[in-house]
Structures are given as structure tokens and as C-alpha cells.
Design a protein around this motif. Sequence first.
Motif, PDB file in Angstrom:
ATOM      1  N   VAL A 140     -25.495   5.280  13.234  1.00 22.42           N
ATOM      2  CA  VAL A 140     -24.143   4.995  12.742  1.00 22.42           C
ATOM      3  C   VAL A 140     -23.710   3.598  13.173  1.00 22.42           C
ATOM      4  O   VAL A 140     -23.095   2.858  12.392  1.00 22.42           O
ATOM      5  CB  VAL A 140     -23.135   6.048  13.258  1.00 22.42           C
ATOM      6  N   PHE A 141     -24.050   3.226  14.408  1.00 26.53           N
ATOM      7  CA  PHE A 141     -23.702   1.890  14.893  1.00 26.53           C
ATOM      8  C   PHE A 141     -24.422   0.807  14.092  1.00 26.53           C
ATOM      9  O   PHE A 141     -23.803  -0.166  13.656  1.00 26.53           O
ATOM     10  CB  PHE A 141     -24.047   1.765  16.371  1.00 26.53           C
ATOM     11  N   VAL A 142     -25.713   0.970  13.882  1.00 20.87           N
ATOM     12  CA  VAL A 142     -26.483  -0.039  13.148  1.00 20.87           C
ATOM     13  C   VAL A 142     -25.994  -0.158  11.705  1.00 20.87           C
ATOM     14  O   VAL A 142     -26.029  -1.240  11.115  1.00 20.87           O
ATOM     15  CB  VAL A 142     -27.985   0.302  13.189  1.00 20.87           C
ATOM     16  N   GLU A 143     -25.489   0.951  11.137  1.00 25.46           N
ATOM     17  CA  GLU A 143     -25.002   0.934   9.761  1.00 25.46           C
ATOM     18  C   GLU A 143     -23.533   0.514   9.663  1.00 25.46           C
ATOM     19  O   GLU A 143     -22.991   0.439   8.560  1.00 25.46           O
ATOM     20  CB  GLU A 143     -25.161   2.327   9.136  1.00 25.46           C
ATOM     21  N   HIS A 144     -22.892   0.224  10.768  1.00 25.67           N
ATOM     22  CA  HIS A 144     -21.480  -0.192  10.762  1.00 25.67           C
ATOM     23  C   HIS A 144     -21.327  -1.503   9.981  1.00 25.67           C
ATOM     24  O   HIS A 144     -22.212  -2.382  10.038  1.00 25.67           O
ATOM     25  CB  HIS A 144     -21.001  -0.380  12.205  1.00 25.67           C
ATOM     26  N   PRO A 145     -20.234  -1.661   9.233  1.00 32.37           N
ATOM     27  CA  PRO A 145     -20.034  -2.885   8.445  1.00 32.37           C
ATOM     28  C   PRO A 145     -20.142  -4.174   9.258  1.00 32.37           C
ATOM     29  O   PRO A 145     -20.637  -5.186   8.752  1.00 32.37           O
ATOM     30  CB  PRO A 145     -18.611  -2.706   7.886  1.00 32.37           C
ATOM     31  N   ARG A 146     -19.696  -4.141  10.514  1.00 30.45           N
ATOM     32  CA  ARG A 146     -19.776  -5.349  11.338  1.00 30.45           C
ATOM     33  C   ARG A 146     -21.209  -5.679  11.757  1.00 30.45           C
ATOM     34  O   ARG A 146     -21.472  -6.756  12.281  1.00 30.45           O
ATOM     35  CB  ARG A 146     -18.894  -5.179  12.581  1.00 30.45           C
ATOM     36  N   MET A 147     -22.124  -4.738  11.538  1.00 33.99           N
ATOM     37  CA  MET A 147     -23.532  -4.967  11.883  1.00 33.99           C
ATOM     38  C   MET A 147     -24.364  -5.422  10.683  1.00 33.99           C
ATOM     39  O   MET A 147     -25.563  -5.671  10.812  1.00 33.99           O
ATOM     40  CB  MET A 147     -24.127  -3.686  12.457  1.00 33.99           C
ATOM     41  N   THR A 148     -23.738  -5.552   9.523  1.00 27.40           N
ATOM     42  CA  THR A 148     -24.487  -5.829   8.302  1.00 27.40           C
ATOM     43  C   THR A 148     -25.341  -7.081   8.409  1.00 27.40           C
ATOM     44  O   THR A 148     -26.555  -7.055   8.138  1.00 27.40           O
ATOM     45  CB  THR A 148     -23.525  -5.970   7.105  1.00 27.40           C
ATOM     46  N   ILE A 180     -23.311 -17.541  25.386  1.00 26.25           N
ATOM     47  CA  ILE A 180     -22.691 -16.229  25.279  1.00 26.25           C
ATOM     48  C   ILE A 180     -21.209 -16.413  25.534  1.00 26.25           C
ATOM     49  O   ILE A 180     -20.790 -16.815  26.614  1.00 26.25           O
ATOM     50  CB  ILE A 180     -23.299 -15.269  26.315  1.00 26.25           C
ATOM     51  N   LEU A 181     -20.403 -16.135  24.547  1.00 30.40           N
ATOM     52  CA  LEU A 181     -18.990 -16.450  24.619  1.00 30.40           C
ATOM     53  C   LEU A 181     -18.155 -15.196  24.776  1.00 30.40           C
ATOM     54  O   LEU A 181     -18.564 -14.107  24.409  1.00 30.40           O
ATOM     55  CB  LEU A 181     -18.552 -17.179  23.340  1.00 30.40           C
ATOM     56  N   LEU A 203     -22.846  -7.979  20.857  1.00 29.71           N
ATOM     57  CA  LEU A 203     -24.284  -8.036  20.608  1.00 29.71           C
ATOM     58  C   LEU A 203     -24.657  -9.330  19.896  1.00 29.71           C
ATOM     59  O   LEU A 203     -25.659  -9.976  20.239  1.00 29.71           O
ATOM     60  CB  LEU A 203     -24.707  -6.824  19.771  1.00 29.71           C
ATOM     61  N   GLN A 204     -23.851  -9.724  18.912  1.00 28.72           N
ATOM     62  CA  GLN A 204     -24.136 -10.966  18.195  1.00 28.72           C
ATOM     63  C   GLN A 204     -24.114 -12.163  19.128  1.00 28.72           C
ATOM     64  O   GLN A 204     -25.025 -12.997  19.104  1.00 28.72           O
ATOM     65  CB  GLN A 204     -23.122 -11.183  17.071  1.00 28.72           C
ATOM     66  N   TYR A 205     -23.093 -12.261  19.974  1.00 30.84           N
ATOM     67  CA  TYR A 205     -22.999 -13.394  20.889  1.00 30.84           C
ATOM     68  C   TYR A 205     -24.173 -13.418  21.876  1.00 30.84           C
ATOM     69  O   TYR A 205     -24.700 -14.479  22.216  1.00 30.84           O
ATOM     70  CB  TYR A 205     -21.682 -13.343  21.669  1.00 30.84           C
ATOM     71  N   PHE A 206     -24.581 -12.220  22.319  1.00 29.15           N
ATOM     72  CA  PHE A 206     -25.704 -12.144  23.251  1.00 29.15           C
ATOM     73  C   PHE A 206     -26.995 -12.602  22.573  1.00 29.15           C
ATOM     74  O   PHE A 206     -27.770 -13.380  23.147  1.00 29.15           O
ATOM     75  CB  PHE A 206     -25.854 -10.709  23.765  1.00 29.15           C
ATOM     76  N   LEU A 207     -27.226 -12.133  21.357  1.00 29.87           N
ATOM     77  CA  LEU A 207     -28.423 -12.528  20.625  1.00 29.87           C
ATOM     78  C   LEU A 207     -28.433 -14.028  20.357  1.00 29.87           C
ATOM     79  O   LEU A 207     -29.474 -14.688  20.472  1.00 29.87           O
ATOM     80  CB  LEU A 207     -28.517 -11.762  19.301  1.00 29.87           C
ATOM     81  N   GLN A 208     -27.272 -14.584  20.021  1.00 28.74           N
ATOM     82  CA  GLN A 208     -27.201 -16.023  19.767  1.00 28.74           C
ATOM     83  C   GLN A 208     -27.427 -16.818  21.050  1.00 28.74           C
ATOM     84  O   GLN A 208     -27.960 -17.925  21.015  1.00 28.74           O
ATOM     85  CB  GLN A 208     -25.857 -16.366  19.131  1.00 28.74           C
TER      86      GLN A 208
END
Length: 329
Positions: free
Chosen positions: A15-23, A309-310, A253-258
Amino acid sequence: MTVHDLGCDHSMYQVFVEHPRMTRIRERTVWIHVDVPGQGQNMPDLPSDYVFPTMQKIGEDLVTILDQLKIKEVVCFGEGAGANIMARFAMTHIDRVLGIILIHTTGTTAGFLGSLKDKVINWKLDQIGMNPSAESYLILHRFGAFSKAKDTEQLKAAIENYQDVLRTKANPRNLKKFVEAFLRRTNIAENIKKLKCPVLLITGQKSVFNGTTRSLHQAILKTCEDKAKVEFIEVAGVASVLEEKPEKLAESLQYFLQGLGLVSSLPMHNVSRTVPPPLRVRSMSMVEYDLPVCQRMAMGGTSGPSTPILASPVDNGEEEEEKLPTEEQ
């Protein structure tokens, strides 16, 4: 690569991976979900002579999955017991891990009272199957002090779904073996200096593992040579970050990956690009942007803009206490 918590399987992350913010992240990543032996939904009993692996053994053996799939490096992602397993993997196979996200993690052994309670729960799971005591214990383990959480309706729905899985789809005898392995876990905080990759620790303010996550954070800081690689986030008013604030988790997660040099082409949420980018020798393709920095350099390309990481900007109208992430100094 993910590993799930007690009473769950890989579906807890779907469900988390399919969340719109994870697209956008989902479109640029491959997710490997790992189920602990016997923990999938509607699984048959494990063989009577099957020796259930220890938490350490599970963590060490995850490398066989990467070898089988011919994957060189991964970012690890785990919650609860799964986070403990992922930490062990990262400490054992240093060269296979780019970074690790640990949610509601405990790095110590079970205390005496906790150990006694776990033994009673284990006995009941073994003798009478799923029961109210075991169910209440697992809900507390997963969701913490949920009665004090802010978004009670959303959390209530998540708990009801979890209860349905425990009552109708989880194999209580197999679950008992996983709970028992978690109970017998060794102390990873004592050897946490072996953890060399960047770390993001996340906890909900109301989580039962808030204190243990903080303790592990402090243990890592004491032995870490580069403290800038260690990030800590506490989400106010939340018991389960994954269930209650998936959009905040996705942003972090996005900031960490970046910060690892991954998915660099993704724009930061709520950050306007008012400053023109610096001049570059040549432009990079979307594929190059999504490669780790070290691979870009090895290919002879430019390293691209460094993305730290911000702290997560807060949407207009949000309460001050819900700013995410906040760093513990």
C-alpha cells in the motif's frame, strides 16, 4: 529491499509503495520484498523438523537473494523486527548496502518483563492458536499507543485490517516461531560500529519503540566516524508512521535516496526552483541522473548536483509540531 514486521508479510509495504506520493520513486526503482519463512498469508505449517533461523541468520542469508537476482547493491528498508534484520544484513555485508531506512527499531535484547510476556504469548500461539492476548500484544507491538494518535479513524482502519489478517490469514504456529526468534535476538547496539552506510531512523511519537529507536540512534552516533550520515526523524502524534503518514515517509525516503545520489532527477516536494542550476560541462540524461554518484563517476560522467538530506518542508496550514523530518542534534 524490504523485510516485514511480526504478524505481517510483504503486503504491509505494498500500500505504501502504491501511494500516489510514491509514484515517481516507484517508476525509477525496483522493490524486492522478502517474506520471513512461513509468514506469508495462508501459509501451511512449517515442517516439524524445520529449524527456524535466528534473526542474525536471516539477516546474513539475505545476500543469497541478491546473488540469485544478480543485484550488486541495495537500499534496505525495514520496520520493527524487519528493521532489526535489515540492520544485521547491513552490518554483515557492508559492500552490498548503499543506505538503510530503519523504522521503529530496537537494537537491544528483550528485557525480563518483555521476555516473560513474549513466552506467555508464544505458548498461547502454540497451544490454542490466535487468541485475544496474542492479538493485543501484536497490535501494541505494531501500532503502539494508538488511542493517543491524532488520526484515529485512519489508524483504526489499519488496525482492523491487521486484526483480520491475524485472525484469518496468518499461521499462528509459524508466527510463534518468528516471535520466538525476535525474543531471542542478540544485541546489535554493541556492534553497531560495523554499520558503515548512511542511516535514516524513523519513529512515531506514540510508538512503543520510540525509546528504543532513540537509543539506537545515540549508539550509532557514538561510534560513527561521519555523523552527517546518520539521520533521525520523529513524527509527532503518530503511532505507526507507515500507516498514518505514508506521504511524510515517502517524502523523507526521497530526500534520503537523493542524498545517496539516487533518483536525483526528481523535484523536491514543496521546494520552488528559483535558483538557476550551475553550469555543467554537459547535460546528463535521466538514466544518468538516477544512477548512484559513484557509478556516474566510474562511467566518466559528471557527478551532478549534490543533493543533501534535507528537512521536509511543511505544507501550508500544517501544525508546527508535525514538521517532518526533524533532526535530533
